[in-house]
Design an enzyme around this catalytic site. Structure first.
Site, PDB file in Angstrom:
ATOM      1  N   THR A 387      41.901  15.812  -4.252  1.00  0.00           N
ATOM      2  CA  THR A 387      43.014  16.418  -4.976  1.00  0.00           C
ATOM      3  C   THR A 387      44.271  16.451  -4.119  1.00  0.00           C
ATOM      4  O   THR A 387      44.200  16.564  -2.918  1.00  0.00           O
ATOM      5  CB  THR A 387      42.648  17.866  -5.360  1.00  0.00           C
ATOM      6  OG1 THR A 387      41.456  17.829  -6.105  1.00  0.00           O
ATOM      7  CG2 THR A 387      43.733  18.554  -6.136  1.00  0.00           C
ATOM      8  N   GLY A 470      38.720  21.862  -4.291  1.00  0.00           N
ATOM      9  CA  GLY A 470      37.511  22.316  -4.959  1.00  0.00           C
ATOM     10  C   GLY A 470      37.481  23.809  -5.214  1.00  0.00           C
ATOM     11  O   GLY A 470      38.442  24.407  -5.687  1.00  0.00           O
TER      12      GLY A 470
END
Length: 578
Positions: A387, A470
């Protein structure tokens, strides 16, 4: 911040040595205890991303008259090229935008759905109890390109082709790979090279025994295939990706490689505008997006922490760390039980983020002992049926909080020929257990970890921020707010201060196994050893770990005019303005 090296620390602990961890960086002449560098101030505009070149792309767009949304799209496109270890157009995107004209926040959920032709029965037929991390099975429709165009239609000022031009130029001419990105790229190559198209498009020919490898720090990287794909998108719009030749190439690729994602799945995709939700923490309204993301877990944590005098306890105290961990356990129990695609299960968001619910759940917190197991406070009643984070602010007052991801590092490994990007493996986040809100179903959005955040004060924009990584994300969001509000840190300190990461809660994915041992409390270097001892006496399993602490970027409105920026010291990034 002067940190005790983690490898040296691990070796010292293995030898049974008592290690005193530094609690502040005495060598900073400003006296700020945790900042690795100063905050960035600028009078007109600011960008904070995980890559210096992407930050400069955003600034160039705004200098040329583009809005913060134009700049965010341009920087995100550049990051897909420059940091493929975390994001790209094969992934999903969520954003929160402060619009100075209407003086309100807008949220966009750009997550894609599972293939219509892939069923729960197919996973069962294959004898799977979890969705694999890589390959064709975890692939879902990528929502990023749609999100770009939706955001642009509402808030853009310059043509999309112009926004994509910097990434296209860097893809053709090349750019030097940065250190942290090179590290994660090197780790991904052995895992993903067996999938068709990955090695051909995401490795370099090193010659000899080092035939196919990741680019190394400082080496130039080009991706002409991605340049061509972005050019088609710039000329043909979102439909060039979801309904044109790109979609047909994707369809043929998955048909040839045991996949299920189809042209029809792509053509049917649309993300949606959603209303951000909030809680008030000591006078600051903190905003997140509702499920299928995990943003409201941060709001639940803040509600659970608010009754305690964290300022009195002090940063890094046993009470501070213990309370953060216990609040996380309670919030994540609900996260595992109720966060899912709202088209399939409507989580009781209003209840979950209410102060009354937090007061009731807070009764379960003991100051003396770590909880070993936590039941959710809401039991769903079901009906049938890696990400990057970045933020941008412009000279008109528009602020963008944007997060985008492939999910696991470089995603599924599935890279269609000639397109220059990898598909996400977000479908791994489904549960293969009938009757759960997040159970796999065709045409369904999986539970999502990626969450942008925003904070307002007295109805005015105060802070655009995020912490990628996460399950660390809601934990990180809560810690940033606590660092700013309770501990009085500046914007850079709030991100640089040692982080707390609790692991082992019940997850809304995989086999959904309930926590029974209290999980593991991972503490970044910098917490006093006295705190670690006290936490162990409370029953916490404390350990040290490299890397699970996320990546932070933030922009704050300067009360004196302009903006303040901060960037993650654990990444390659940069905050800069003009």
């Amino acid at each position: 911040m002067r940190l005790f090296p983690l490898r040296a620390l691990s070796a010292a602990l293995a030898l049974g040595l008592v290690v005193a961890l530094p609690s502040q960086a005495a060598d900073r002449i400003t006296g700020e205890p945790f900042a690795t560098r100063s905050e960035v101030y600028a009078p007109h505009a600011m960008a904070a991303t995980s890559h210096p070149l992407a930050t400069q792309v955003a600034l160039d767009v705004m200098k040329g008259g583009g809005s913060a949304v134009d700049a965010a799209i341009a920087a995100n496109a550049a990051l897909g090229l420059m940091e493929p270890t975390g994001n790209g157009i094969g992934g999903d995107l969520f954003a929160i935008v402060w619009d100075p004209k209407t003086k309100k926040l807008y949220g966009y959920n750009g997550s894609g759905r599972s293939p219509k032709s892939l069923t729960l029965a197919e996973f069962q037929r294959r004898g799977l109890t979890d969705i694999p991390a890589h390959g064709p099975l975890p692939v879902t429709v990528p929502g990023t390109v749609d999100a770009w165009f939706a955001l642009h239609e509402k808030f853009g000022r310059q043509p999309m082709a112009q926004n994509l031009a910097p990434a296209i130029r860097y893809a053709r001419e090349g750019h030097p790979v940065h250190e942290v990105i090179a590290y994660y790229w090197d780790r991904s190559v052995p895992r993903l090279s067996k999938w068709p198209g990955f090695a051909e498009q995401f490795t370099v020919d090193g010659g000899g025994t080092d035939k196919r490898r990741a680019p190394r720090t400082g080496e130039m990287w080009k991706n002409p295939n991605l340049a061509s794909t972005l050019e088609k998108i710039g000329k043909g719009g979102r439909d060039a990706f979801y309904k044109g030749d790109i979609a047909r190439t994707i369809d043929a690729y998955f048909k040839a490689n045991d996949g299920f994602l189809s042209y029809e799945d792509l053509a049917a995709h649309r993300g949606n505008w959603v209303e951000p939700v909030s809680t008030n923490y000591r006078g600051i309204d903190v905003w997140e997006l509702p499920p299928n993301g995990q943003g409201i877990a941060a709001l639940q944590m803040l509600n659970l922490l608010e009754p305690y005098d964290l300022k009195k306890y002090g940063f890094g105290s046993p009470e501070h760390v213990h309370l953060v961990a216990e609040a996380k356990k309670l919030a994540f129990a609900d996260r595992a039980a109720s966060y899912a695609d709202p088209d399939f299960y409507k989580a009781p968001v209003e209840k979950l983020i209410s102060k009354a619910y937090a007061r009731e759940r807070g009764k379960l917190v003991s100051m003396d002992a770590a909880a070993k197991a936590v039941e959710p406070g809401v039991i769903p009643e079901l009906n049938e049926g890696d990400t990057i984070y970045m933020t941008v602010a412009d000279d008109q007052g528009m602020m963008v909080s944007l997060i985008q991801s492939n999910y696991r590092g470089m995603g599924s490994g599935m890279a269609p020929p000639g397109l220059g990007f990898i598909f996400q493996d977000r479908g791994e986040q489904f549960v293969l257990k009938p009757g759960h809100p997040n159970t796999y179903a065709p045409g369904k959005r999986p539970f999502h970890t990626i969450i942008p955040a925003f904070a307002t004060k007295d109805g005015k924009p105060w802070l655009s921020f995020g912490v990628m990584g996460g399950a660390m994300q809601p934990q990180g969001h809560a810690q940033i707010i606590v660092n700013l509000v309770d501990f009085g840190m500046n914007l850079q300190e709030a991100g640089d201060a040692p982080r707390i990461h609790h692991d082992g809660s019940t997850e809304p994915a995989g086999q959904n196994t309930a926590m029974s041992d209290g999980g593991v409390l991972e503490l970044e270097t910098g917490f006093p050893y006295e705190t670690i001892q006290a936490l162990m006496r409370k029953g916490h399993a404390v350990k040290f770990a490299d890397g699970p602490y996320g990546g932070y970027q933030a922009i704050m409105v300067n009360p004196n005019g302009g903006y303040i920026g901060a960037s993650e010291s654990r990444k390659d990034g940069q905050a800069a303005g003009y």
